[in-house]
Design a protein around this motif. Structure first.
Motif, short mmCIF file in Angstrom:
data_model
loop_
_atom_site.label_atom_id
_atom_site.label_comp_id
_atom_site.label_asym_id
_atom_site.label_seq_id
_atom_site.Cartn_x
_atom_site.Cartn_y
_atom_site.Cartn_z
N PRO A 171 51.35 33.15 33.82
CA PRO A 171 50.35 32.58 32.90
C PRO A 171 48.94 33.06 33.23
O PRO A 171 48.62 33.32 34.39
N SER A 172 48.13 33.16 32.20
CA SER A 172 46.69 33.38 32.38
C SER A 172 45.96 32.08 32.14
O SER A 172 46.47 31.18 31.48
N GLN A 174 41.98 29.75 33.17
CA GLN A 174 40.71 29.62 33.90
C GLN A 174 40.98 29.21 35.35
O GLN A 174 41.82 28.37 35.61
N ALA A 182 30.72 29.82 37.92
CA ALA A 182 31.41 29.57 36.65
C ALA A 182 32.86 30.02 36.78
O ALA A 182 33.19 30.85 37.63
N PRO A 183 33.74 29.49 35.93
CA PRO A 183 35.14 29.90 36.00
C PRO A 183 35.31 31.34 35.52
O PRO A 183 34.52 31.84 34.73
N VAL A 184 36.37 31.98 35.98
CA VAL A 184 36.78 33.28 35.47
C VAL A 184 38.14 33.13 34.80
O VAL A 184 38.84 32.15 35.04
N PHE A 185 38.48 34.13 33.97
CA PHE A 185 39.75 34.08 33.25
C PHE A 185 40.63 35.24 33.69
O PHE A 185 40.15 36.36 33.86
N TRP A 237 41.54 23.65 38.96
CA TRP A 237 40.30 23.60 38.18
C TRP A 237 40.38 22.61 37.01
O TRP A 237 39.40 22.00 36.62
N GLU A 238 41.57 22.41 36.48
CA GLU A 238 41.70 21.63 35.25
C GLU A 238 42.05 20.16 35.47
O GLU A 238 41.86 19.35 34.57
N LEU A 246 47.72 23.02 31.73
CA LEU A 246 48.14 24.41 31.59
C LEU A 246 48.69 25.01 32.88
O LEU A 246 49.38 26.02 32.85
#
Lengths: 408, 408
Positions: A171-172, A174, A182-185, A237-238, A246
């Motif tokens: 999965p991709s 954040q 800041a977050p990266v993707f 992070w989420e 996710l």
């Protein structure tokens, strides 16, 4: 009787007539026709065809493309059907009828055996929860204050529950390291496993009516191994404040074989001693039936065993989880699936996730093909398990396996 | 043409031919036969019967007991079917055929219009999240660090999504005040509402393939009002670290009417300015279609309006939520439902929960029948809404209503 009969099993075969797990299969010559199958040794019995051949009244439950009608039929039917199938594969007079209906396991395709209604995941291993707490919240208490009072759980995504053998796309999402502004993707760099046991609900319940501890066996049909794939970087992070989303929802793998609870009578065991008094709806100290299951799980990456989590160490039982899940009046549906939570024992080699085994990547595992902290593309994770059966024979649980393929 | 025709609507009727929401109904003389209906004024058109009568090719999608076949048919079919039904109720030559197929709304039973696959709930109102953060985490930042970077969401229980009009049994569960030594068990004493909008997925997506922002309209069929009933005391004790579970899973009510997105073209609006740069998969600044919807919601308890939450103030759009929900490769199924999260505006009278309206019970509301902090047994909560439609006419959203009944 031919000595070559698929029904002539080696002594102690973990998939002998004492086991008889259910699945759904199709064959190469008729790939669109899914059928209920029962595993016996290294073969699959076409259960609906067997019922038709023998004029069994259970053809209506078995000549189906999914286990759902059998699941919905209820405990008495489960017992009667199991007794009938046991006779079909053990009574010598049925051999000639049954042998043409047995397909070699490696010649069939196995499918998700039931339609998943709601999927819930728990967090029932004290060792796992303690390890995770220490890793993610090093400055706080390892266990949250509620942990010993209720089996913590949350809903997962039922639409991405897949059968063993299905590839898992990395999965991709954040992610954000604490030091980053800041977050990266990007594709997850902390792709992990969770070794769990999944419980499959057969008999539904009415909205507004809790299911008591003692009614576990009336509602739950059986269990299987479950791998709750987890992207730790996305999850970290989420997940505050509303929980994992996710980091978990991309895929959950279950075995193709559902072992009926009846096959696990000899594996019943007492859960660990509780060190808090439980509210009455969760207090199993006076229950007739032991709440735990002595399942010995083995987790392998690319064929190399990395952990052997003991399910008997789980603090909360599946019956307690069911009672908790419904105590607010939430109803059950046929096909509801709930995971035990990651199974981790007290020893390092008994931990059911790479997060714990590598202590969030600090301590790499040595595999024959190199070091591993989290999963790499191409890695194949396979979980197997067995339980004590009658007369010292093992009951094998169907494996759950999946290969990681690169992000799209 | 008779002046008594149900198709002679008052000027500006919010359920005129510019609206045409879909539902599923049955009639008293044939209660087992559920049928797709389209609301027009205060009547329901039996859509499948209308299709048959007129020889329409859409009978296969409409003469069904659920909206699922229509939802699965995809955007082109949605547009074509809507165009056809618009003609059936507006072209004078069809009147004689249609009038016998119109049932008064108060003479039919409305059912859950689609089979809910996965249910996800978001948390997309900055005002709501800020209020909740201040109430539950008074010593920390009101918004968690991730809030402005991603639409926070979690999975809920799809098996307890119920249609408007269904009674809601007050849930029981564990609660623990901070000063208490141990949790107690009993009926929730902080039973609350959450005024939300629910989005209904029609077109599925493939596992491993994210849905881009611009593909929202290809996948989402329509929306309806949603009440995410919440037991705040149960939720507060259980939700760390894995999120809400029993505090929410006892019931979620949705309207019987699904308004197609096409009926809401005139209600499209820009979302609030973003004060963080968004990662590309969430950056809607260059999208052709405005992401917000100008829906004016009204929440009443026992007929007394307590709040008017403005949906146009939502920080995260439904398109962003869909893109986020699938960016890890999670697939969509027909019947997936996702809630916007509680809709709260910047003003006190615009808050979509009693938690916020009473500041967790501190400031009671004055209703004609007495003070209210949280819901009492017998209370009826009804949410209604409208949106700007073409030519200044309002588009009515179907109400969502539910009555609290005592714990069993």
């Amino acid at each position: 009787m031919s000595e070559q009969s698929p029904l002539d099993l080696a002594e102690g075969d973990p998939f002998g007539p004492h086991n008889l797990p259910y699945g759904v299969f199709s064959t190469a010559d008729d790939p669109g026709r899914r059928r209920v199958g029962v595993r016996i040794g290294d073969h699959v019995l076409d259960a609906g065809a067997a019922a038709h051949t023998l004029g069994s009244p259970y053809a209506a439950l078995l000549a189906r493309p999914s286990l759902n009608p059998l699941l919905a039929a209820g405990r008495t039917a489960w017992r009667d059907v199991r007794r009938a199938i046991t006779a079909w594969v053990t009574v010598p007079g049925h051999r000639a009828d049954m042998e043409p209906l047995l397909h070699p396991l490696d010649a069939v395709t196995l499918h998700l055996p039931y339609e998943v209604a709601d999927y819930v995941d728990f967090y029932a291993s004290e060792h796992h929860a303690t390890n995770v707490g220490r890793i993610f919240r090093p400055d706080g208490d390892a266990l949250t204050p509620n942990w010993k009072h209720l089996p913590i759980g949350y809903h997962g995504r039922s639409g991405t529950v897949v059968v063993s053998g299905t590839d898992v796309v990395r999965p991709s999402g954040q992610r954000k390291a604490p030091a980053d502004a800041a977050p990266v993707f990007g594709p997850s760099v902390k792709l992990d496993i969770e070794a769990e046991v999944g419980f499959v609900v057969g008999t539904p319940s009415r909205m507004g009516t809790p299911v008591a501890l003692g009614d576990f066996g009336d509602h739950v049909f059986g269990l299987s191994l479950l791998n709750d794939w987890s992207a730790r970087d996305i999850q970290a992070w989420e997940y505050v404040p509303l929980g994992p989303f996710l980091g978990k929802s991309f895929a959950t793998s279950v075995s193709a074989w559902v072992t009926p609870l009846e096959a696990l009578d000899a594996a019943r065991t007492d859960p660990p001693a509780r060190d808090r008094e439980l509210l009455p709806y969760l207090d199993d100290s006076a229950e007739d039936e032991k709440g735990g299951f002595d399942l010995r799980i083995s987790v392998a990456v690319n064929g190399h065993v990395i952990a052997e989590p003991p399910f008997a160490t789980m603090y909360w039982t599946a019956a307690q989880q069911l009672a908790h899940m419904t105590v607010n009046g939430a109803s059950l549906r046929t096909g509801d699936l709930y995971g035990s939570g990651t199974v981790s024992g007290p020893e390092v080699g008994q931990r059911g996730s790479l997060l714990e085994l590598t202590w969030n990547g600090r301590d790499a595992l040595e595999l024959p093909e190199g070091k591993r902290t989290f999963l790499e593309d191409g890695d194949v994770v396979t979980m197997t398990a067995w339980a004590p059966g009658p007369d010292g024979v093992r009951v094998g649980l169907g494996e759950v396996s999946g290969r990681i393929v690169p992000s799209a």
